[in-house]
Design an enzyme around this catalytic site. Structure first.
Site, PDB file in Angstrom:
ATOM      1  N   GLN A   1       0.817  -1.210   0.000  1.00 50.84           N
ATOM      2  CA  GLN A   1       0.000   0.000   0.000  1.00 50.84           C
ATOM      3  C   GLN A   1       0.848   1.256   0.000  1.00 50.84           C
ATOM      4  OE1 GLN A   1      -3.406  -0.255  -0.544  1.00 50.84           O
ATOM      5  NE2 GLN A   1      -2.472  -2.242  -0.926  1.00 50.84           N
TER       6      GLN A   1
ATOM      7  N   HIS B   1       1.645   3.083  -3.329  1.00 51.70           N
ATOM      8  CA  HIS B   1       0.648   3.827  -4.097  1.00 51.70           C
ATOM      9  C   HIS B   1       1.054   5.292  -4.240  1.00 51.70           C
ATOM     10  CE1 HIS B   1      -2.612   1.147  -5.110  1.00 51.70           C
ATOM     11  NE2 HIS B   1      -2.565   0.603  -3.916  1.00 51.70           N
TER      12      HIS B   1
ATOM     13  N   GLU C   1      -8.872   0.783   5.715  1.00 47.91           N
ATOM     14  CA  GLU C   1      -9.374   0.331   4.416  1.00 47.91           C
ATOM     15  C   GLU C   1      -9.124  -1.170   4.263  1.00 47.91           C
ATOM     16  OE1 GLU C   1      -8.621   1.372  -0.329  1.00 47.91           O
ATOM     17  OE2 GLU C   1      -7.143   1.942   1.179  1.00 47.91           O
ATOM     18  N   HIS C   2      -7.877  -1.576   4.445  1.00 47.85           N
ATOM     19  CA  HIS C   2      -7.501  -2.993   4.361  1.00 47.85           C
ATOM     20  C   HIS C   2      -6.977  -3.437   5.723  1.00 47.85           C
ATOM     21  CE1 HIS C   2      -6.567  -1.226   0.311  1.00 47.85           C
ATOM     22  NE2 HIS C   2      -7.311  -2.247  -0.085  1.00 47.85           N
TER      23      HIS C   2
ATOM     24  N   ASP D   1      -6.958  -6.991  -4.133  1.00 48.41           N
ATOM     25  CA  ASP D   1      -6.916  -5.910  -5.108  1.00 48.41           C
ATOM     26  C   ASP D   1      -7.256  -6.393  -6.517  1.00 48.41           C
ATOM     27  OD1 ASP D   1      -6.414  -3.724  -3.565  1.00 48.41           O
ATOM     28  OD2 ASP D   1      -4.275  -3.604  -3.995  1.00 48.41           O
TER      29      ASP D   1
ATOM     30  N   HIS E   1     -53.830  15.837   5.766  1.00 50.91           N
ATOM     31  CA  HIS E   1     -53.332  14.475   5.948  1.00 50.91           C
ATOM     32  C   HIS E   1     -54.390  13.642   6.678  1.00 50.91           C
ATOM     33  CE1 HIS E   1     -49.391  15.963   4.788  1.00 50.91           C
ATOM     34  NE2 HIS E   1     -48.877  14.743   4.909  1.00 50.91           N
TER      35      HIS E   1
END
Length: 438
Positions: A262, A265, A330-331, A364, A423
């Site tokens: 990661q 990235h 996230e992971h 992934d 109503h």
């Protein structure tokens, strides 16, 4: 030795240091926001003309009409046929696994009938049109094409429109091949905020969609944020994250490479290890130092790990799970001998990878679950992209004559309590004469 943060939960200032480490400045660059707002406004007002102008300016692509920017299906199929056999086989295998997984997410319509004949239920229908943004040019993200397009098609979306920039006219063959495999219906060679505007608002040539999904640069993210409400969006993603919980039983090199997976990235990505074994943490540090110089993206890795990475010693595995829930990554890899035991303690994570052989990279690309995941602690309240993002629900209500007598009295009482006379009357008109209020 790489200067990665080394933290210990027993330190008095641990929580404050962790908060600073997790902090991500998501404030938008004002110049990007202004430029994006102008682009979207012009596309909304001028349509094709603005789209052609921005495509000339930013992608250096001349076209006499927006229709000329559509990439014909024959070109996708040709790109697929020309792929090296191993790449094609890998894409097709990944697509099949992604499809099979997401088929389990399909939600069906349902209803039930009450004793008085009143029918209540839910009708599930797909979105009509979805716009998929895919980075183009030298960037190649065929996996993102599959992860976004396949759930939409499994959900029953009739038309998936892909937009992808082609700087200097360069069309990425593996992205086009993925479009053919993933079930995309049309592809346009447009990108940036102007492409998001085109599919969100529509132009003279491009029909508007119901939802925009897919990754992009800061301008694309800003555009998605601005068009939300006119259309749906998947999410505004922050930097990628991985959190590894380890009991010390996994080879240190494996964990070091998982942290790299990661961190490579970009410089803002975050990689964190939680472990109760100090000697093992030191072994992972040594693996990082030995392996880092061998990596192609070593400079990015070094910056990412030094600025936002951490090796954290915890008191116990239970505490590791507690901190993982606080981080809501996230992971999340649970690289232990009893991963299911610790997974039971996890409440917040985009995707959970169980056991030492389950590297995040498999998720992934080809495991099957979606790789579009919540970041920046949003896993506390949101979920991975899936079929449910391309389906919507309508409530079904069919009240019987008998049911109207019971429900009518309830509705009338509540409506009058709120001061809404019409109503109340609407419900009362359906009451039997003997039940009608004076």
């Amino acid at each position: 030795m790489l200067s990665i943060h080394r933290l210990d939960t027993s330190a008095a200032d641990f929580q404050s240091v962790l908060r600073r480490l997790l902090a991500y400045d998501a404030s938008q660059d004002e110049s990007i926001e202004r430029a994006t707002a102008e682009i979207l406004l012009r596309v909304q007002q001028e349509g094709d003309a603005a789209l052609l102008e921005y495509t000339r300016r930013f992608d250096r692509v001349e076209a006499e009409s927006v229709a000329a920017l559509e990439i014909d299906r024959s070109e996708w199929l040709a790109a697929l046929d020309k792929l090296p056999q191993d790449q094609r086989a890998a894409l097709e295998a990944a697509a099949e696994r992604i499809k099979r997984y997401h088929e389990h997410q399909v939600t069906q319509s349902w209803s039930y009938t009450e004793e008085d004949g009143t029918v209540l239920g839910q009708k599930v229908t797909p979105l009509d049109r979805v716009g998929l943004y895919v980075p183009g040019g030298k960037a190649a993200y065929p996996s993102s094409v599959l992860m976004n397009a396949i759930p939409a098609k499994v959900a029953g979306v009739p038309e998936v429109i892909m937009v992808t920039p082609t700087p200097d006219g360069v069309r990425n063959p593996i992205v086009l091949a993925a479009a053919a495999i993933g079930g995309v219906d049309r592809v346009w060679a447009i990108g940036g905020a102007q492409a998001v505007g085109a599919v969100a608002y529509g132009t003279q040539t491009i029909s508007p969609v119901d939802k925009v999904v897919g990754p992009g640069n800061a301008y694309v993210a800003a555009a998605k944020r601005r068009v939300f409400g006119t259309v749906g969006i998947d999410m505004i993603a922050g930097p990628s994250e991985i959190l590894v919980i380890c009991d010390g039983s996994t080879p240190p090199d494996w964990v070091a490479m998982d942290l790299f997976s990661q961190a490579e990235h970009d410089e803002m990505a975050q990689s964190i290890l939680l472990c109760p074994d100090a000697a093992y943490i030191e072994a992972v540090q040594q693996s990082i130092d030995r392996l880092l110089p061998t990596m192609q993206r070593a400079d990015i890795l070094r910056t990412s790990l030094a600025n936002r990475g951490a090796l954290i010693k915890v008191k116990s595995m239970e505490e590791a799970c507690e901190i993982a829930n606080q981080i809501a990554p996230e992971h999340l890899e649970i690289s232990t001998t009893e991963p299911e035991r610790w997974a039971d303690l996890i409440r917040h994570a985009g995707a959970i990878f169980l056991g030492p052989y389950t590297s995040e990279s498999l998720g992934d690309y080809c495991a099957g679950p979606n790789h579009v995941l919540p970041t920046a602690r949003t896993a506390r309240f949101s979920s991975p992209l899936g079929v449910y993002d391309f389906q919507k629900r309508s409530s079904l209500i069919k009240v019987s004559q008998a049911g109207a007598q019971t429900l009518g009295r309830i509705a009338s009482t509540l409506a009058r309590g709120e001061g809404l006379q019409a109503h109340a009357a609407s419900a009362e008109y359906r009451l039997e004469p003997s039940d009608t209020k004076a």
